[in-house]
Design a protein around this motif. Structure first.
Motif, mmCIF file in Angstrom:
data_model
loop_
_atom_site.group_PDB
_atom_site.id
_atom_site.type_symbol
_atom_site.label_atom_id
_atom_site.label_comp_id
_atom_site.label_asym_id
_atom_site.label_seq_id
_atom_site.Cartn_x
_atom_site.Cartn_y
_atom_site.Cartn_z
ATOM 1 N N ILE B 148 26.763 33.093 37.811
ATOM 2 C CA ILE B 148 27.098 31.679 38.000
ATOM 3 C C ILE B 148 26.546 31.142 39.330
ATOM 4 C CG2 ILE B 148 29.014 30.057 38.317
ATOM 5 C CD1 ILE B 148 30.511 31.668 36.156
ATOM 6 N N PRO B 149 26.775 31.843 40.465
ATOM 7 C CA PRO B 149 26.190 31.337 41.710
ATOM 8 C C PRO B 149 24.659 31.295 41.668
ATOM 9 C CG PRO B 149 27.753 33.108 42.152
ATOM 10 C CD PRO B 149 27.605 33.039 40.684
ATOM 11 N N LEU B 150 24.067 32.301 41.018
ATOM 12 C CA LEU B 150 22.612 32.330 40.941
ATOM 13 C C LEU B 150 22.109 31.120 40.163
ATOM 14 C CD1 LEU B 150 19.940 33.832 41.438
ATOM 15 C CD2 LEU B 150 20.289 35.005 39.269
ATOM 16 N N TYR B 151 22.802 30.836 39.046
ATOM 17 C CA TYR B 151 22.408 29.701 38.214
ATOM 18 C C TYR B 151 22.503 28.400 39.010
ATOM 19 C CZ TYR B 151 22.612 26.093 34.662
ATOM 20 O OH TYR B 151 22.371 24.968 33.931
ATOM 21 N N LYS B 152 23.627 28.236 39.704
ATOM 22 C CA LYS B 152 23.836 27.004 40.474
ATOM 23 C C LYS B 152 22.789 26.877 41.567
ATOM 24 C CE LYS B 152 28.735 26.042 39.967
ATOM 25 N NZ LYS B 152 30.045 26.329 40.587
ATOM 26 N N SER B 153 22.526 27.994 42.237
ATOM 27 C CA SER B 153 21.602 27.978 43.355
ATOM 28 C C SER B 153 20.195 27.605 42.896
ATOM 29 C CB SER B 153 21.616 29.347 44.016
ATOM 30 O OG SER B 153 20.466 29.533 44.771
ATOM 31 N N LEU B 154 19.768 28.196 41.771
ATOM 32 C CA LEU B 154 18.417 27.897 41.303
ATOM 33 C C LEU B 154 18.320 26.470 40.779
ATOM 34 C CD1 LEU B 154 17.375 31.244 39.591
ATOM 35 C CD2 LEU B 154 16.459 30.229 41.672
ATOM 36 N N LYS B 155 19.443 26.009 40.193
ATOM 37 C CA LYS B 155 19.443 24.653 39.648
ATOM 38 C C LYS B 155 19.354 23.623 40.778
ATOM 39 C CE LYS B 155 22.034 21.761 36.550
ATOM 40 N NZ LYS B 155 23.431 21.352 36.445
ATOM 41 N N ASN B 156 20.020 23.931 41.889
ATOM 42 C CA ASN B 156 20.072 22.958 42.984
ATOM 43 C C ASN B 156 19.060 23.234 44.087
ATOM 44 O OD1 ASN B 156 22.252 21.776 41.691
ATOM 45 N ND2 ASN B 156 23.694 23.186 42.674
ATOM 46 N N GLN B 157 18.110 24.101 43.848
ATOM 47 C CA GLN B 157 17.240 24.491 44.962
ATOM 48 C C GLN B 157 16.407 23.308 45.460
ATOM 49 O OE1 GLN B 157 14.029 27.257 44.011
ATOM 50 N NE2 GLN B 157 14.233 26.725 41.868
ATOM 51 N N GLY B 212 8.781 30.215 34.880
ATOM 52 C CA GLY B 212 9.515 31.341 34.278
ATOM 53 C C GLY B 212 10.878 31.609 34.877
ATOM 54 N N ARG B 213 11.618 30.542 35.212
ATOM 55 C CA ARG B 213 12.925 30.778 35.818
ATOM 56 C C ARG B 213 13.850 31.543 34.871
ATOM 57 N NH1 ARG B 213 16.603 25.779 37.571
ATOM 58 N NH2 ARG B 213 14.840 25.214 38.863
ATOM 59 N N PHE B 214 13.649 31.317 33.559
ATOM 60 C CA PHE B 214 14.542 31.968 32.584
ATOM 61 C C PHE B 214 14.497 33.494 32.683
ATOM 62 C CE2 PHE B 214 11.745 33.716 29.322
ATOM 63 C CZ PHE B 214 10.534 33.138 29.686
ATOM 64 N N ALA B 215 13.396 34.020 33.262
ATOM 65 C CA ALA B 215 13.310 35.482 33.378
ATOM 66 C C ALA B 215 14.462 36.039 34.206
ATOM 67 C CB ALA B 215 11.983 35.880 34.005
ATOM 68 N N ARG B 216 15.051 35.206 35.069
ATOM 69 C CA ARG B 216 16.171 35.667 35.879
ATOM 70 C C ARG B 216 17.432 35.867 35.046
ATOM 71 N NH1 ARG B 216 14.825 34.589 41.444
ATOM 72 N NH2 ARG B 216 16.807 35.397 42.159
ATOM 73 N N TRP B 217 17.461 35.259 33.839
ATOM 74 C CA TRP B 217 18.681 35.373 33.009
ATOM 75 C C TRP B 217 18.669 36.613 32.129
ATOM 76 C CZ3 TRP B 217 20.203 32.460 36.309
ATOM 77 C CH2 TRP B 217 19.758 31.155 36.543
ATOM 78 N N GLY B 218 17.536 37.315 32.078
ATOM 79 C CA GLY B 218 17.416 38.498 31.213
ATOM 80 C C GLY B 218 18.605 39.446 31.282
ATOM 81 N N PRO B 219 18.947 39.929 32.476
ATOM 82 C CA PRO B 219 20.063 40.870 32.577
ATOM 83 C C PRO B 219 21.381 40.279 32.069
ATOM 84 C CG PRO B 219 18.844 40.755 34.639
ATOM 85 C CD PRO B 219 18.282 39.695 33.755
ATOM 86 N N TYR B 220 21.574 38.977 32.315
ATOM 87 C CA TYR B 220 22.844 38.367 31.888
ATOM 88 C C TYR B 220 22.879 38.229 30.374
ATOM 89 C CZ TYR B 220 22.824 37.675 36.832
ATOM 90 O OH TYR B 220 22.754 37.926 38.169
ATOM 91 N N THR B 486 13.895 42.127 26.781
ATOM 92 C CA THR B 486 12.512 41.660 26.684
ATOM 93 C C THR B 486 12.230 40.586 27.734
ATOM 94 O OG1 THR B 486 12.714 42.046 24.320
ATOM 95 C CG2 THR B 486 10.768 40.850 25.062
ATOM 96 N N ILE B 487 13.122 39.616 27.811
ATOM 97 C CA ILE B 487 12.939 38.537 28.789
ATOM 98 C C ILE B 487 12.870 39.110 30.195
ATOM 99 C CG2 ILE B 487 14.119 36.605 29.900
ATOM 100 C CD1 ILE B 487 15.160 35.832 27.119
ATOM 101 N N GLY B 488 13.778 40.016 30.488
ATOM 102 C CA GLY B 488 13.840 40.586 31.822
ATOM 103 C C GLY B 488 12.650 41.482 32.140
ATOM 104 N N TYR B 490 9.368 41.369 30.491
ATOM 105 C CA TYR B 490 8.005 40.872 30.288
ATOM 106 C C TYR B 490 7.745 39.511 30.925
ATOM 107 C CZ TYR B 490 7.460 44.796 27.183
ATOM 108 O OH TYR B 490 7.387 46.059 26.684
ATOM 109 N N TRP B 491 8.768 38.868 31.419
ATOM 110 C CA TRP B 491 8.529 37.605 32.108
ATOM 111 C C TRP B 491 8.989 37.723 33.553
ATOM 112 C CZ3 TRP B 491 9.194 37.486 26.886
ATOM 113 C CH2 TRP B 491 8.273 36.679 26.167
ATOM 114 N N SER B 492 8.399 36.949 34.418
ATOM 115 C CA SER B 492 8.854 36.985 35.801
ATOM 116 C C SER B 492 9.010 35.560 36.322
ATOM 117 C CB SER B 492 7.861 37.768 36.661
ATOM 118 O OG SER B 492 6.565 37.251 36.488
ATOM 119 N N HIS B 493 9.876 35.449 37.278
ATOM 120 C CA HIS B 493 10.170 34.159 37.890
ATOM 121 C C HIS B 493 9.295 34.019 39.132
ATOM 122 C CE1 HIS B 493 13.165 31.546 40.318
ATOM 123 N NE2 HIS B 493 12.343 30.787 39.624
ATOM 124 N N ARG B 494 8.351 33.072 39.104
ATOM 125 C CA ARG B 494 7.383 32.963 40.205
ATOM 126 C C ARG B 494 7.547 31.619 40.900
ATOM 127 N NH1 ARG B 494 2.115 34.982 36.770
ATOM 128 N NH2 ARG B 494 2.985 37.020 36.250
#
Lengths: 177, 563
Positions: B148-157, B212-220, B486-488, B490-494
């Motif tokens: 949740i904090p990661l999501y908020k932080s990336l959304k408001n960066q 590719g921000r969605f790559a950060r959600w792979g583990p979740y 797969t998301i986590g 093969y994709w990366s957040h750059r």
């Protein structure tokens, strides 16, 4: 401060749900093998089986009487040992509204008759040919005895050999008042 | 609540390590690092901030990654120990015998301890289930606390970050430029990065390119899949969701199907076929001469019956046939959400035994007697004026006890009989105890004997009754899990940041959560196209510097030796 309270409640609810799920899992697994269908206090499932004389016995016809269902087989030694005790206690209690249905495990008529003749049993003996009743009552180990009160509720489930003293006590607890 | 004030003036919640607004390091630990810890974008991990009530303490315990990993390791070790001895479902326990004793007999004290610890049925033991449950709590709590904090932080960066933030990124570059050059570089960067499918945000003097921000959600996402999977497994315990039972049925028998109320199964035949010699290649025939025949088919021909809806168990007077089916391996009988699978078999169980009533001296037979073990009769007529009376039948004769024959089970594994034979010569009758290979004449020498001639046998089918309503949920959980992995993977957040400073420099910095090589390829392309300052990989540089230092030290040591 409001935010903190909210956080406390959210955490409490999430943890409570998860702990409840674990408790449910552990509880159901622990009780799974020990007769899930036959909880004491539950309605005894109705059934109908034919006895050695060709007469059909239906459990619901015995409403108003205290009933013992005794599951057995000729190869089971404790079954053999308790059979005379059941017979004598049955004779002692039958005038007080106690009935016994003896349920054999899908054996041949020859073996069952041979067995009952050698013990001179006075109560009806039925054969569960398809093991349907055995499965409904989830009987895994022999002997198994189910005591049912006059209202048709299971009062006691006993696995293993019973003595005359135990039988007398159990019969007294289910006889009609 | 304590706040942390950043140099830029932004108020950050307690526990934040990188300022939410400008990215400057806040904690002492973070300030001491050369490169910023970007894993959770420097946000305050909730569990590390409050520790007041008991609920917070429990929450924080499960939020810890260390605790989560420990639970996983303990679970793995326990499951591994569970393979030391066979699990209880694979152990054949004799009828009326205790499982515990069976283990004790086979494995001694170790077997007893093993059983007492619940390792013999590990998935059913309470502590293993509690472990899995704790793992589930850990997955959920840790994911919520970080996700949740990661999501908020990336959304408001913010687009514009502090120089301190950029400097502390792994990829960093700086160069002096005129204002016009900087503006040109910004425009060209935007153009090139858009071409490479980056999202561009620009503010006065700052640029952020992100992909590719969605790559950060792979583990979740894969944690969500795991939780759904565990939920599905738990549902199996709810009545009506899952049934897995065994039904042994002999040819000619009709049995109630366990777990499938109101249904009965009749077995007509069990077929076991092997490949004949002309069905397979020549070399195979030669190679398997010493081996058993190769199985071709296991098949149970069955009929499914249903009792009327108002029929009670045991009442088989009004069965109606539902369907007929040859159940083969992987070709189950399916009905009403249930499936009956061919799983096992036993060949040649005794069904009928044939005897001849024979004069022992002359070996002359007075006639044959066939005893159907599924329905023995009391009396068998032999010829015109002889008869055999069957007094007792013991299907699985297991020796004598107090002079009386015993049967170990209801199965005809070792049938024994007590006959009384009446012939014109022996009108009073002769008694004989007949078991396989051991006739006994208890009341003295007999004139006649029941001589065994042959047997008829029948086969037994072992079927599995299965119903599983959780399969779809397990499938869904599995698919979501794989999606997350797969998301986590093969994709990366750059991300690329550009910043124009007041003293006339252009700063660039970049971050990716994985695959730095590809990130650098993107950066090389954009650096060349937009004339950005050359960048360095500070991590690589550190490694190199360390290596140099080590070499130097080694040399010194060598020098010592030569002294």
């Amino acid at each position: 401060m409001d935010k903190k309270k909210k956080r406390f409640y959210v955490r409490t609810v999430i943890l409570a749900i998860l702990v409840a799920a674990i408790a449910f899992t552990v509880y159901t697994t622990a009780t799974k093998d020990t007769v899930p269908l036959l909880k004491v206090g539950a309605e005894a499932p109705d059934f109908s089986l034919v006895d050695l004389d060709g007469e059909t016995h239906r459990l619901s016809d015995y409403k108003g009487k205290g009933v013992l269902l005794n599951f057995w087989g000729t190869w089971c030694k404790p079954c053999k040992k308790e059979m005379p005790a059941i017979n004598s206690q049955y004779n002692a209690f039958k005038d007080q509204g106690i009935a016994v249905l003896s349920i054999n495990q899908a054996q041949t008529v020859f073996e069952v008759e041979n067995f009952t003749d050698s013990f001179n049993l006075d109560f009806p003996v039925v054969i569960d040919k398809t093991k349907s009743v055995t499965r409904t009552y989830n009987v895994n180990k022999l002997p198994a005895s189910v005591f049912i009160d006059p209202e048709g509720k299971v009062v006691r489930v006993y696995e293993g050999e019973m003595t005359e003293k135990m039988l007398a006590e159990f019969f007294s607890s289910i006889k009609p008042k | 609540m304590k706040k942390i004030l950043c140099v830029c003036g932004h108020e950050n919640p307690e526990g934040t390590t990188l300022c939410e607004k400008c990215g400057s390091p806040l904690s002492e630990e973070e300030k001491g690092r050369k490169l910023a810890d970007m894993r959770y974008e420097g946000t305050a991990i909730r569990s590390k901030t409050y520790n007041k009530t008991i609920i917070d303490k429990i929450w924080n315990f499960f939020s810890s990654v260390k605790v989560g990993v420990s639970i996983i390791i303990i679970t793995l070790v326990a499951a591994a120990i569970g393979t030391f001895l066979p699990q209880v479902i694979y152990v054949s326990v004799p009828e009326n015998a205790d499982v515990k004793e069976t283990y004790a007999d086979a494995y001694g004290i170790f077997g007893t301890i093993y059983y007492n610890l619940g390792l013999t049925d590990i998935y059913g033991s309470w502590w293993f289930q509690v472990l899995i449950g704790m793992l589930a709590i850990s997955i959920i709590v840790a994911s919520l606390d970080r996700g949740i904090p990661l999501y908020k932080s990336l959304k408001n960066q913010r687009v514009k970050r502090h120089e301190n933030f950029l400097k502390r990124q792994r990829i960093y570059g700086a160069g002096e430029m005129t204002a016009a050059e900087v503006d040109n570089a910004f425009d060209l960067t935007e153009e090139k990065m858009k071409e490479m499918k980056y999202n561009i945000r620009r503010e006065e003097g700052a640029l952020l390119a992100e992909k590719g921000r969605f790559a950060r959600w792979g583990p979740y996402i894969n944690h969500v899949g795991l939780i759904i999977f565990l939920f599905g497994v738990m549902l199996r315990l709810m009545p009506g969701f899952y049934i897995d039972k065994t039904l042994w049925i002999r040819e000619g028998e009709t049995m109630a199907i366990p777990g499938m109320e109101g249904y009965y199964l009749e077995s007509e035949k069990f077929v076991f076929e092997t490949y004949s010699e002309d069905e397979q290649k020549e070399e195979f025939n030669q190679s398997k001469k010493a081996v058993n025949a190769v199985a071709k088919n296991y098949q149970s021909d069955v009929k499914l019956f249903k009792a009327p809806d108002d029929a009670v168990p045991g009442d088989t007077s009004n069965l109606t046939e539902v369907k007929e089916k040859a159940i083969k391996v992987n070709d189950p009988l399916k009905h009403d959400g249930y499936a009956l699978y061919q799983m096992d078999f036993r060949l040649n169980e005794l069904k009928t035994m044939h005897f001849n009533l024979t004069d022992k001296k002359t070996e002359k037979s007075l006639g044959a007697v066939a005893i159907d073990l599924t329905n023995p009769e009391k009396e068998y007529k032999v010829g015109k004026d002889s008869k055999v009376v069957l007094k007792k039948y013991y299907p699985d004769f297991a020796g004598f006890e107090d002079g009386e024959p015993q049967t170990a089970s209801p199965l005809p594994n070792n049938p024994a009989f007590i006959f009384e034979m009446y012939t014109p010569e022996t009108p009073k009758g002769e008694t004989s105890f007949v078991a396989i290979k051991q006739p006994i004449e208890p009341f003295g020498e007999n004139k006649y004997a029941m001589k065994f001639s042959s047997v008829d046998t029948r086969n037994v089918s072992g079927l599995t009754v299965r119903k599983d309503k959780t399969l779809m949920i397990l499938m869904l959980g599995g698919i979501i899990f794989m999606l997350g992995v797969t998301i986590g993977s093969y994709w990366s957040h750059r991300r690329l940041w550009l910043l124009k400073t007041k003293d006339g420099r252009l700063l660039m910095a970049s971050h990716t959560n994985k695959n730095w090589f590809s990130m650098k390829k993107d950066l090389d392309a954009v650096t060349e196209y937009a004339h950005l300052p050359a960048y360095v990989d500070q991590y690589d540089e550190d490694q190199k510097a360390e290596e140099e230092e080590k070499k130097l030290k080694d040399k010194e040591k060598e020098g010592d030796n030569t002294l």
